[in-house]
Design a protein around this motif. Sequence first.
Motif, PDB file in Angstrom:
ATOM      1  N   VAL A  27       0.799  -1.310   0.064  1.00 15.37           N
ATOM      2  CA  VAL A  27      -0.005   0.315   0.080  1.00 15.37           C
ATOM      3  C   VAL A  27       0.959   1.157   0.050  1.00 15.37           C
ATOM      4  O   VAL A  27       0.801   2.148  -0.977  1.00 15.37           O
ATOM      5  CB  VAL A  27      -0.839  -0.023   1.328  1.00 15.37           C
ATOM      6  N   GLU A  28       2.028   1.225   0.939  1.00 20.14           N
ATOM      7  CA  GLU A  28       2.715   2.395   0.699  1.00 20.14           C
ATOM      8  C   GLU A  28       3.512   2.467  -0.450  1.00 20.14           C
ATOM      9  O   GLU A  28       3.626   4.015  -0.739  1.00 20.14           O
ATOM     10  CB  GLU A  28       3.869   2.137   1.889  1.00 20.14           C
ATOM     11  N   ASN A  29       3.841   1.879  -1.253  1.00 17.31           N
ATOM     12  CA  ASN A  29       4.781   1.972  -2.279  1.00 17.31           C
ATOM     13  C   ASN A  29       3.697   1.719  -3.678  1.00 17.31           C
ATOM     14  O   ASN A  29       4.057   1.831  -4.761  1.00 17.31           O
ATOM     15  CB  ASN A  29       5.835   0.870  -2.527  1.00 17.31           C
ATOM     16  N   GLU A  30       2.492   1.299  -3.368  1.00 15.04           N
ATOM     17  CA  GLU A  30       1.577   0.853  -4.453  1.00 15.04           C
ATOM     18  C   GLU A  30       2.168   0.020  -5.507  1.00 15.04           C
ATOM     19  O   GLU A  30       1.935   0.237  -6.691  1.00 15.04           O
ATOM     20  CB  GLU A  30       1.075   2.274  -5.070  1.00 15.04           C
ATOM     21  N   TRP A  55      -3.403  19.430   1.275  1.00 17.88           N
ATOM     22  CA  TRP A  55      -4.249  19.504   0.349  1.00 17.88           C
ATOM     23  C   TRP A  55      -4.385  20.456  -0.707  1.00 17.88           C
ATOM     24  O   TRP A  55      -4.400  20.434  -1.910  1.00 17.88           O
ATOM     25  CB  TRP A  55      -5.700  19.185   0.955  1.00 17.88           C
ATOM     26  N   SER A  56      -4.420  21.766  -0.023  1.00 10.93           N
ATOM     27  CA  SER A  56      -4.716  22.976  -0.998  1.00 10.93           C
ATOM     28  C   SER A  56      -3.380  23.332  -2.050  1.00 10.93           C
ATOM     29  O   SER A  56      -3.560  23.607  -3.018  1.00 10.93           O
ATOM     30  CB  SER A  56      -4.732  24.336  -0.001  1.00 10.93           C
ATOM     31  N   ILE A  57      -1.913  22.742  -1.218  1.00 12.56           N
ATOM     32  CA  ILE A  57      -1.061  22.983  -2.090  1.00 12.56           C
ATOM     33  C   ILE A  57      -0.783  21.827  -3.417  1.00 12.56           C
ATOM     34  O   ILE A  57      -0.697  22.136  -4.574  1.00 12.56           O
ATOM     35  CB  ILE A  57       0.199  22.931  -1.230  1.00 12.56           C
ATOM     36  N   MET A  71      -0.539  12.608  -4.688  1.00 13.08           N
ATOM     37  CA  MET A  71       0.349  13.767  -4.655  1.00 13.08           C
ATOM     38  C   MET A  71       0.867  14.163  -3.320  1.00 13.08           C
ATOM     39  O   MET A  71       2.016  14.386  -3.239  1.00 13.08           O
ATOM     40  CB  MET A  71      -0.653  14.940  -5.367  1.00 13.08           C
ATOM     41  N   ILE A  72      -0.113  14.148  -2.379  1.00 16.21           N
ATOM     42  CA  ILE A  72       0.054  14.222  -0.935  1.00 16.21           C
ATOM     43  C   ILE A  72       1.287  13.392  -0.368  1.00 16.21           C
ATOM     44  O   ILE A  72       2.282  13.772   0.095  1.00 16.21           O
ATOM     45  CB  ILE A  72      -1.034  14.595  -0.106  1.00 16.21           C
ATOM     46  N   TYR A  73       1.124  11.939  -0.673  1.00 14.09           N
ATOM     47  CA  TYR A  73       2.016  11.020  -0.219  1.00 14.09           C
ATOM     48  C   TYR A  73       3.356  11.389  -0.741  1.00 14.09           C
ATOM     49  O   TYR A  73       4.423  11.243  -0.041  1.00 14.09           O
ATOM     50  CB  TYR A  73       1.567   9.700  -0.732  1.00 14.09           C
ATOM     51  N   LEU A  81       8.342  14.462   5.487  1.00 11.74           N
ATOM     52  CA  LEU A  81       7.429  14.872   6.376  1.00 11.74           C
ATOM     53  C   LEU A  81       6.785  13.233   6.949  1.00 11.74           C
ATOM     54  O   LEU A  81       6.327  12.773   6.298  1.00 11.74           O
ATOM     55  CB  LEU A  81       6.110  15.466   5.842  1.00 11.74           C
ATOM     56  N   LYS A  82       6.600  13.444   8.315  1.00 13.67           N
ATOM     57  CA  LYS A  82       6.044  12.269   9.017  1.00 13.67           C
ATOM     58  C   LYS A  82       4.446  12.236   9.077  1.00 13.67           C
ATOM     59  O   LYS A  82       3.882  11.525   9.357  1.00 13.67           O
ATOM     60  CB  LYS A  82       6.591  11.849  10.408  1.00 13.67           C
ATOM     61  N   ASP A  83       3.877  13.488   9.108  1.00 13.20           N
ATOM     62  CA  ASP A  83       2.555  13.836   9.261  1.00 13.20           C
ATOM     63  C   ASP A  83       2.227  14.998   8.272  1.00 13.20           C
ATOM     64  O   ASP A  83       2.977  15.368   7.457  1.00 13.20           O
ATOM     65  CB  ASP A  83       2.221  14.028  10.628  1.00 13.20           C
ATOM     66  N   HIS A  84       1.071  15.674   8.265  1.00 14.16           N
ATOM     67  CA  HIS A  84       0.337  16.587   7.551  1.00 14.16           C
ATOM     68  C   HIS A  84       0.744  17.924   7.949  1.00 14.16           C
ATOM     69  O   HIS A  84       0.411  18.942   7.322  1.00 14.16           O
ATOM     70  CB  HIS A  84      -1.146  16.360   7.294  1.00 14.16           C
ATOM     71  N   LEU A  85       1.408  18.153   9.184  1.00 10.12           N
ATOM     72  CA  LEU A  85       1.777  19.489   9.727  1.00 10.12           C
ATOM     73  C   LEU A  85       2.745  20.344   8.942  1.00 10.12           C
ATOM     74  O   LEU A  85       3.903  19.751   8.703  1.00 10.12           O
ATOM     75  CB  LEU A  85       2.136  19.416  11.039  1.00 10.12           C
ATOM     76  N   ILE A  86       2.482  21.455   8.355  1.00  7.95           N
ATOM     77  CA  ILE A  86       3.316  22.085   7.743  1.00  7.95           C
ATOM     78  C   ILE A  86       3.124  23.649   8.517  1.00  7.95           C
ATOM     79  O   ILE A  86       2.125  23.889   8.820  1.00  7.95           O
ATOM     80  CB  ILE A  86       3.231  22.373   6.048  1.00  7.95           C
ATOM     81  N   TYR A  87       4.143  24.508   8.162  1.00  4.92           N
ATOM     82  CA  TYR A  87       4.229  25.862   8.742  1.00  4.92           C
ATOM     83  C   TYR A  87       4.523  27.052   7.851  1.00  4.92           C
ATOM     84  O   TYR A  87       5.278  26.718   7.001  1.00  4.92           O
ATOM     85  CB  TYR A  87       5.211  25.787   9.835  1.00  4.92           C
TER      86      TYR A  87
END
Length: 98
Positions: A27-30, A55-57, A71-73, A81-87
């Motif tokens: 699943v991770e690498n499809e 998501w917006s980017i 795309m996000i993956y 990035l280990k999670d969805h947190l961006i700054y």
Amino acid sequence: MSKGIFFVLLVLIIGLGSVYSYVFAYVENEGNSVSDHIKPPHQLIVTVKKGDTLWSIASQVNKKGVDLYKMIYYIKKTNGLKDHLIYPGQQLVIPEIS
């Protein structure tokens, strides 16, 4: 606990662990490696603004109609990035995905 029950439980645990590992890796690498989808020479660098999300980017830079989850993956994978947190102010490398 008898040796027979212990052995059966051990086999079940090992079997389930193997199945989980196989499914997670697939699943991770499809089924492909990350490098099969990313073309390193063509990368865009985006500076995160207040209110931006992955998501917006991904939606803004997705010119080829690639699935946004995919795309996000790859954005997360490329940027470590280990999670969805961006700054705000953070720079993200956006890979070109085939």
